[in-house]
Design a protein around this motif. Structure first.
Motif, PDB file in Angstrom:
ATOM      1  N   ARG A  29       0.858  -1.170   0.000  1.00 10.33           N
ATOM      2  CA  ARG A  29       0.000   0.000   0.000  1.00 10.33           C
ATOM      3  C   ARG A  29       0.901   1.230   0.000  1.00 10.33           C
ATOM      4  NH1 ARG A  29       0.466   1.529   5.391  1.00 10.33           N
ATOM      5  NH2 ARG A  29       0.663  -0.165   6.892  1.00 10.33           N
ATOM      6  N   VAL A  30       0.307   2.375  -0.303  1.00  5.90           N
ATOM      7  CA  VAL A  30       1.049   3.637  -0.281  1.00  5.90           C
ATOM      8  C   VAL A  30       0.554   4.463   0.891  1.00  5.90           C
ATOM      9  CG1 VAL A  30       1.535   5.786  -1.496  1.00  5.90           C
ATOM     10  CG2 VAL A  30       1.425   3.637  -2.766  1.00  5.90           C
ATOM     11  N   GLU A  31       1.476   4.865   1.759  1.00  6.76           N
ATOM     12  CA  GLU A  31       1.127   5.657   2.928  1.00  6.76           C
ATOM     13  C   GLU A  31       2.107   6.813   3.033  1.00  6.76           C
ATOM     14  OE1 GLU A  31       1.325   4.831   7.638  1.00  6.76           O
ATOM     15  OE2 GLU A  31      -0.033   3.523   6.533  1.00  6.76           O
ATOM     16  N   ASN A  32       1.557   8.025   3.057  1.00  3.01           N
ATOM     17  CA  ASN A  32       2.392   9.242   3.120  1.00  3.01           C
ATOM     18  C   ASN A  32       3.423   9.271   1.997  1.00  3.01           C
ATOM     19  OD1 ASN A  32       1.055  10.106   5.475  1.00  3.01           O
ATOM     20  ND2 ASN A  32       2.410   8.842   6.751  1.00  3.01           N
ATOM     21  N   GLY A  33       2.999   8.826   0.820  1.00  2.00           N
ATOM     22  CA  GLY A  33       3.853   8.878  -0.349  1.00  2.00           C
ATOM     23  C   GLY A  33       4.866   7.768  -0.473  1.00  2.00           C
ATOM     24  N   ALA A  34       4.878   6.825   0.477  1.00  6.55           N
ATOM     25  CA  ALA A  34       5.854   5.733   0.436  1.00  6.55           C
ATOM     26  C   ALA A  34       5.143   4.385   0.445  1.00  6.55           C
ATOM     27  CB  ALA A  34       6.797   5.826   1.633  1.00  6.55           C
ATOM     28  N   GLU A  35       5.724   3.418  -0.241  1.00  8.37           N
ATOM     29  CA  GLU A  35       5.163   2.074  -0.247  1.00  8.37           C
ATOM     30  C   GLU A  35       5.453   1.369   1.076  1.00  8.37           C
ATOM     31  OE1 GLU A  35       4.876   0.519  -4.835  1.00  8.37           O
ATOM     32  OE2 GLU A  35       6.513  -0.197  -3.575  1.00  8.37           O
ATOM     33  N   ARG A  36       4.449   0.649   1.576  1.00 14.85           N
ATOM     34  CA  ARG A  36       4.600  -0.121   2.798  1.00 14.85           C
ATOM     35  C   ARG A  36       3.947  -1.491   2.599  1.00 14.85           C
ATOM     36  NH1 ARG A  36       7.654   3.354   3.634  1.00 14.85           N
ATOM     37  NH2 ARG A  36       7.749   4.851   5.355  1.00 14.85           N
ATOM     38  N   PRO A  37       4.479  -2.534   3.231  1.00 13.88           N
ATOM     39  CA  PRO A  37       3.805  -3.836   3.163  1.00 13.88           C
ATOM     40  C   PRO A  37       2.397  -3.740   3.756  1.00 13.88           C
ATOM     41  CG  PRO A  37       6.021  -4.061   4.052  1.00 13.88           C
ATOM     42  CD  PRO A  37       5.732  -2.593   4.008  1.00 13.88           C
ATOM     43  N   ARG A  38       1.503  -4.556   3.236  1.00 12.56           N
ATOM     44  CA  ARG A  38       0.109  -4.548   3.672  1.00 12.56           C
ATOM     45  C   ARG A  38      -0.201  -5.857   4.381  1.00 12.56           C
ATOM     46  NH1 ARG A  38      -5.096  -3.532  -0.311  1.00 12.56           N
ATOM     47  NH2 ARG A  38      -6.469  -2.665   1.287  1.00 12.56           N
ATOM     48  N   ALA A  39      -0.706  -5.775   5.611  1.00 10.11           N
ATOM     49  CA  ALA A  39      -1.077  -6.979   6.352  1.00 10.11           C
ATOM     50  C   ALA A  39      -2.282  -7.643   5.701  1.00 10.11           C
ATOM     51  CB  ALA A  39      -1.400  -6.633   7.809  1.00 10.11           C
ATOM     52  N   VAL A  40      -2.285  -8.975   5.681  1.00  7.73           N
ATOM     53  CA  VAL A  40      -3.348  -9.692   4.994  1.00  7.73           C
ATOM     54  C   VAL A  40      -4.724  -9.342   5.552  1.00  7.73           C
ATOM     55  CG1 VAL A  40      -3.097 -11.733   6.483  1.00  7.73           C
ATOM     56  CG2 VAL A  40      -4.130 -11.972   4.226  1.00  7.73           C
ATOM     57  N   SER A  41      -4.843  -9.112   6.858  1.00 10.83           N
ATOM     58  CA  SER A  41      -6.150  -8.814   7.437  1.00 10.83           C
ATOM     59  C   SER A  41      -6.676  -7.444   7.026  1.00 10.83           C
ATOM     60  CB  SER A  41      -6.093  -8.912   8.965  1.00 10.83           C
ATOM     61  OG  SER A  41      -5.027  -8.150   9.489  1.00 10.83           O
ATOM     62  N   GLU A  42      -5.811  -6.564   6.497  1.00 13.58           N
ATOM     63  CA  GLU A  42      -6.290  -5.274   6.006  1.00 13.58           C
ATOM     64  C   GLU A  42      -7.267  -5.444   4.849  1.00 13.58           C
ATOM     65  OE1 GLU A  42      -3.697  -1.807   5.535  1.00 13.58           O
ATOM     66  OE2 GLU A  42      -2.088  -3.032   6.382  1.00 13.58           O
ATOM     67  N   TYR A  43      -7.076  -6.502   4.055  1.00 16.48           N
ATOM     68  CA  TYR A  43      -7.981  -6.724   2.935  1.00 16.48           C
ATOM     69  C   TYR A  43      -9.403  -6.987   3.431  1.00 16.48           C
ATOM     70  CZ  TYR A  43      -3.808  -7.051   0.043  1.00 16.48           C
ATOM     71  OH  TYR A  43      -2.627  -6.765  -0.610  1.00 16.48           O
ATOM     72  N   LEU A 240      -4.659  -8.684 -10.298  1.00 16.95           N
ATOM     73  CA  LEU A 240      -5.929  -7.984 -10.167  1.00 16.95           C
ATOM     74  C   LEU A 240      -5.867  -6.663  -9.435  1.00 16.95           C
ATOM     75  CD1 LEU A 240      -8.305 -10.958  -9.283  1.00 16.95           C
ATOM     76  CD2 LEU A 240      -8.001  -9.857 -11.489  1.00 16.95           C
ATOM     77  N   GLU A 241      -4.903  -6.468  -8.537  1.00 15.20           N
ATOM     78  CA  GLU A 241      -4.993  -5.324  -7.647  1.00 15.20           C
ATOM     79  C   GLU A 241      -3.793  -4.412  -7.760  1.00 15.20           C
ATOM     80  OE1 GLU A 241      -7.002  -5.113  -3.523  1.00 15.20           O
ATOM     81  OE2 GLU A 241      -4.914  -5.594  -3.146  1.00 15.20           O
ATOM     82  N   PRO A 242      -3.956  -3.190  -8.274  1.00 16.54           N
ATOM     83  CA  PRO A 242      -2.863  -2.228  -8.283  1.00 16.54           C
ATOM     84  C   PRO A 242      -2.618  -1.658  -6.895  1.00 16.54           C
ATOM     85  CG  PRO A 242      -4.861  -1.185  -9.067  1.00 16.54           C
ATOM     86  CD  PRO A 242      -5.188  -2.656  -8.851  1.00 16.54           C
ATOM     87  N   VAL A 243      -1.448  -1.128  -6.687  1.00 15.43           N
ATOM     88  CA  VAL A 243      -1.137  -0.460  -5.422  1.00 15.43           C
ATOM     89  C   VAL A 243      -1.990   0.799  -5.329  1.00 15.43           C
ATOM     90  CG1 VAL A 243       0.643   0.712  -4.107  1.00 15.43           C
ATOM     91  CG2 VAL A 243       1.192  -1.388  -5.342  1.00 15.43           C
ATOM     92  N   SER A 244      -2.622   1.038  -4.187  1.00 18.05           N
ATOM     93  CA  SER A 244      -3.476   2.222  -4.018  1.00 18.05           C
ATOM     94  C   SER A 244      -3.168   2.885  -2.693  1.00 18.05           C
ATOM     95  CB  SER A 244      -4.953   1.827  -4.075  1.00 18.05           C
ATOM     96  OG  SER A 244      -5.260   0.894  -3.085  1.00 18.05           O
ATOM     97  N   PRO A 245      -3.396   4.190  -2.584  1.00 22.73           N
ATOM     98  CA  PRO A 245      -3.118   4.887  -1.339  1.00 22.73           C
ATOM     99  C   PRO A 245      -4.025   4.426  -0.221  1.00 22.73           C
ATOM    100  CG  PRO A 245      -3.354   6.431  -3.170  1.00 22.73           C
ATOM    101  CD  PRO A 245      -3.818   5.094  -3.644  1.00 22.73           C
ATOM    102  N   ARG A 246      -3.516   4.486   0.996  1.00 23.37           N
ATOM    103  CA  ARG A 246      -4.334   4.235   2.172  1.00 23.37           C
ATOM    104  C   ARG A 246      -4.829   5.572   2.712  1.00 23.37           C
ATOM    105  NH1 ARG A 246      -2.052   1.640   7.821  1.00 23.37           N
ATOM    106  NH2 ARG A 246      -4.012   1.584   8.951  1.00 23.37           N
TER     107      ARG A 246
END
Length: 247
Positions: A29-43, A240-246
């Motif tokens: 995911r993108v947070e504050n302009g930087a890429e960060r790993p996304r926890a599976v439960s966030e989906y 299927l899923e592009p990186v998107s801002p949080r």
């Protein structure tokens, strides 16, 4: 609407990990302009929110305080509550630990935190006034809980990890009025808490005259709780899923 996420399991199929399996990094995911790993439960949190949930209750074990830390702030307009399952006692026990916070006059949706499924907004199409299962087609239903339904959508049976399942559609999430949630809880207690799996409790509910409905709206489903499932999730997200801002 409330969402319930049972996250107290030990995750033995994908251990050893140095953290709760629900925080396994899958995608970015993108947070504050930087890429960060996304926890599976966030989906799942995202999908519950898109389905109408503005409150989510995580059910965690006493040793999973890392989940509390990760989700303790406000995410996507969702407020979080946390309740504890003192010891592993099955999915039904975990789900009903949330009963004290679920009002009878508000719908509730439940999903599994180590799964990723599409479309993201599928829960939004389930009615608020019925007990409905969001189902997905899979190649090997024997690894899951297969949903057997009549042509009108009325569920006849849930087959829990049956070798020769009568359906290739498996449930990945469900939604119901809070009133029915508490009726199911009462039935579970009446049956001496003997139901570890939700499917056996739902079968008893149907046998007693209750209704449950099939919503075959899913297009893709991956259980990330195994190494093979983890690989499948990475392939699915890559396609299927592009990186998107949080937000």
């Amino acid at each position: 609407m409330w969402g319930i996420i049972p996250a107290a399991g030990q995750g033995t199929r994908i251990q050893p990990l140095a953290f709760s399996k629900e925080l396994l990094p899958v995608g970015m995911r993108v947070e504050n302009g930087a890429e960060r790993p996304r926890a599976v439960s966030e989906y799942l949190v995202e999908r519950l929110a898109r389905g109408g949930a503005d409150k989510v209750c995580f059910v965690i074990s006493p040793h999973k305080d890392d989940i509390l830390r990760y989700f303790s702030d406000r995410v996507d307009g969702v407020d979080f509550a946390f309740v504890v399952q003192p010891r592993p006692a099955g999915l039904c026990d975990a789900i009903f630990r949330a009963a004290p916070v679920i009002p009878a006059d508000e719908p509730v949706a439940v999903g599994l935190p180590d799964t990723i499924w599409f479309p993201e907004d599928a829960l939004a199409h389930l009615p608020d006034d019925r007990f409905s299962f969001l189902t997905f087609p899979v190649e090997e239903p024997r690894h899951f809980d297969a949903v057997v339904a009549d042509p009108d959508g009325r569920i006849r049976e849930i087959q829990v990890k049956v070798p020769n399942a009568a359906s290739k559609w498996i449930w990945g999430a469900f939604k119901m009025p809070g009133r029915i949630f508490h009726e199911l809880h009462a039935l579970w207690l009446e049956r001496g808490r003997e139901d570890e799996y939700l499917g056996t409790l739902v079968n008893a509910w149907i046998a007693a005259g209750g209704e449950a409905w099939n919503a075959p709206l899913g297009s893709g489903y991956v259980d990330v709780g195994t190494v093979d499932g983890y690989r499948q999730a990475l392939r699915l997200l890559g396609a299927l899923e592009p990186v998107s801002p949080r937000p």
